[in-house]
Write a protein that holds these residues in place. Structure first.
Motif, mmCIF file in Angstrom:
data_model
loop_
_atom_site.group_PDB
_atom_site.id
_atom_site.type_symbol
_atom_site.label_atom_id
_atom_site.label_comp_id
_atom_site.label_asym_id
_atom_site.label_seq_id
_atom_site.Cartn_x
_atom_site.Cartn_y
_atom_site.Cartn_z
ATOM 1 N N SER A 136 0.967 -0.515 -0.070
ATOM 2 C CA SER A 136 -0.140 0.178 -0.258
ATOM 3 C C SER A 136 1.016 1.559 0.101
ATOM 4 O O SER A 136 0.809 2.179 -0.668
ATOM 5 C CB SER A 136 -1.235 -0.056 1.020
ATOM 6 O OG SER A 136 -0.333 0.137 2.437
ATOM 7 N N VAL A 137 2.012 1.164 0.474
ATOM 8 C CA VAL A 137 2.723 2.075 0.857
ATOM 9 C C VAL A 137 3.692 2.765 -0.344
ATOM 10 O O VAL A 137 3.681 3.417 -1.048
ATOM 11 C CB VAL A 137 4.412 2.201 1.598
ATOM 12 C CG1 VAL A 137 4.697 3.157 1.409
ATOM 13 C CG2 VAL A 137 3.710 2.433 2.715
ATOM 14 N N LYS A 138 3.727 1.687 -1.402
ATOM 15 C CA LYS A 138 4.134 1.820 -2.503
ATOM 16 C C LYS A 138 3.124 2.118 -3.850
ATOM 17 O O LYS A 138 3.099 3.149 -4.153
ATOM 18 C CB LYS A 138 4.459 0.336 -3.553
ATOM 19 C CG LYS A 138 5.296 0.248 -4.534
ATOM 20 C CD LYS A 138 5.876 -1.001 -5.016
ATOM 21 C CE LYS A 138 6.310 -0.717 -6.728
ATOM 22 N NZ LYS A 138 6.663 -2.416 -7.130
ATOM 23 N N LEU A 139 1.917 2.170 -3.762
ATOM 24 C CA LEU A 139 0.690 2.356 -3.960
ATOM 25 C C LEU A 139 0.293 4.123 -3.844
ATOM 26 O O LEU A 139 0.143 4.968 -5.053
ATOM 27 C CB LEU A 139 -0.303 1.719 -4.108
ATOM 28 C CG LEU A 139 -0.654 0.028 -4.623
ATOM 29 C CD1 LEU A 139 -1.572 -0.501 -4.569
ATOM 30 C CD2 LEU A 139 0.121 0.019 -6.627
ATOM 31 N N THR B 81 3.268 6.547 -5.303
ATOM 32 C CA THR B 81 3.370 6.133 -6.602
ATOM 33 C C THR B 81 2.600 7.281 -7.269
ATOM 34 O O THR B 81 2.282 7.301 -8.686
ATOM 35 C CB THR B 81 3.669 4.641 -7.684
ATOM 36 O OG1 THR B 81 2.664 4.083 -7.242
ATOM 37 C CG2 THR B 81 5.724 4.303 -7.144
ATOM 38 N N LEU B 82 1.651 7.157 -6.287
ATOM 39 C CA LEU B 82 0.173 7.908 -6.603
ATOM 40 C C LEU B 82 -1.045 7.262 -7.798
ATOM 41 O O LEU B 82 -1.599 7.465 -7.736
ATOM 42 C CB LEU B 82 0.317 8.956 -7.230
ATOM 43 C CG LEU B 82 1.528 10.469 -6.540
ATOM 44 C CD1 LEU B 82 1.549 12.061 -7.282
ATOM 45 C CD2 LEU B 82 0.209 10.786 -5.405
ATOM 46 N N GLN B 83 -0.553 5.638 -7.093
ATOM 47 C CA GLN B 83 -1.533 4.989 -7.744
ATOM 48 C C GLN B 83 -3.021 4.801 -7.548
ATOM 49 O O GLN B 83 -4.125 4.718 -7.614
ATOM 50 C CB GLN B 83 -1.150 3.635 -7.839
ATOM 51 C CG GLN B 83 0.895 3.841 -8.865
ATOM 52 C CD GLN B 83 0.906 1.914 -8.893
ATOM 53 O OE1 GLN B 83 0.455 1.677 -9.446
ATOM 54 N NE2 GLN B 83 1.702 1.446 -9.160
#
Length: 330
Positions: A310-313, A316-318
């Motif tokens: 979730s942090v990655k998403l 990256t503003l996904q």
């Protein structure tokens, strides 16, 4: 500020006889301390904001356990946003914000930690039911029931914390020894009640529940390793479900242990007779307790793959893309 003959500085030079005095440490030391402490505060806010966004945004994470983690993250977020800067300001400079703001700050500084303690107790109860009564967990522990418990936890914290400041609300600054000071004095009766309700009882409940969880978890792990599919009626769940619950119990067990390590020193100081909240020894252990709010998201990152994903998403503003709330996180 104006210097006095003893080398101290007056908070309010116009009130020479009643103004507080503070010794000024070297400039480099002040900058180093402020940089370190405010960096911890900023990191606490950022990390817990990621937890709040994660659980709130992704529907798959809307589970009873994660609702409790969300409530804890809100408490931790407010610690980093309000309490840490407040403690830094109160203990490193004169209090220029007035007695009323001091009272409100003391009120908030009571609400937030108490809600965290309540969340930890609820997390322990959640793991106890999940591990010891797995067949009844989905029916007994529902999202709506957990939300109700969280609301009650915050309501009790708001109500109880009012007892700390009710005298200050009628006469702000009544316990200040000089102008430029912000203190909170807890009388012995309220202190004794506080010690029992928000230290002895919660810690006892948390330790007792997790000892039981640990004992049952060990027996379940042994059953899984020996390929026993049904030892008792309560253990007749799928190996995959067992593994998932055991992993969650381990992760939240680490969370609880770290919490107790940061929480217990404060009451150790209190038991030693340091009831003045902004005394040097108390100020130190209070900040240690607050630092627990920064450690919790780190624990999530180490043990929860869904949090790392979730942090990655988020970074990256996904999550701004349509339908991102339905992303598979588990």
């Amino acid at each position: 500020m104006t210097e006095t003959q003893d080398g101290a500085e007056l908070c309010f030079p116009q009130l020479f006889n009643t103004s507080c005095r503070k010794l000024t440490p070297p400039w480099f030391e002040v900058m180093l301390i402020h940089t370190l402490l405010y960096s911890i505060s900023l990191l606490t806010v950022a990390l817990n904001l990621l937890v709040i966004i994660s659980v709130s945004h992704f529907r798959q994470l809307d589970t009873p356990t994660n609702i409790l983690l969300l409530s804890l993250a809100v408490s931790d977020f407010l610690v980093g946003l309000v309490l840490m800067p407040g403690e830094i300001f109160r203990n490193t400079s004169c209090w220029f914000l007035g007695d009323l703001v001091c009272t409100l700050y003391n009120y908030v500084s009571g609400i937030i930690p108490l809600s965290s303690i309540g969340d930890m107790v609820l997390i322990s109860v959640d793991r106890y039911v999940a591990i010891c009564y797995p067949l009844h967990y989905t029916t007994k522990v529902t999202v709506n029931r957990v939300k109700l418990c969280v609301y009650l936890c915050w309501l009790c914290s708001v109500s109880y914390s009012f007892l700390y400041v009710k005298d200050d609300l009628t006469q702000p600054g009544r316990y200040n020894s000089c102008y430029g000071e912000c203190v909170l004095v807890i009388d012995y009766v309220l202190g004794a009640v506080d010690l029992v309700l928000y230290f002895i009882v919660p810690v006892t409940v948390i330790i007792a529940l997790y000892m039981r969880v640990f004992a049952v978890a060990v027996s379940q792990a042994r059953a899984m390793r020996s390929h026993i599919t049904a030892v008792t009626l309560q253990l007749s769940v799928t190996p995959k479900a067992k593994k998932s619950e055991l992993k969650a119990a381990r992760t939240l067990g680490v969370l609880v242990v770290v919490f107790l390590m940061c929480f217990c020193p404060y009451y150790s100081v209190y038991l030693a007779g340091d009831s003045l909240v902004n005394a040097p020894s108390a100020a130190y252990v209070i900040f240690v307790f607050y630092c627990n709010s920064c450690l919790n998201p780190v624990i999530y990152a180490l043990f929860y793959p869904w949090f790392r994903k979730s942090v990655k998403l988020i970074v990256t503003l996904q999550i701004l893309q349509p339908g991102s709330s339905e992303t598979n996180m588990l």
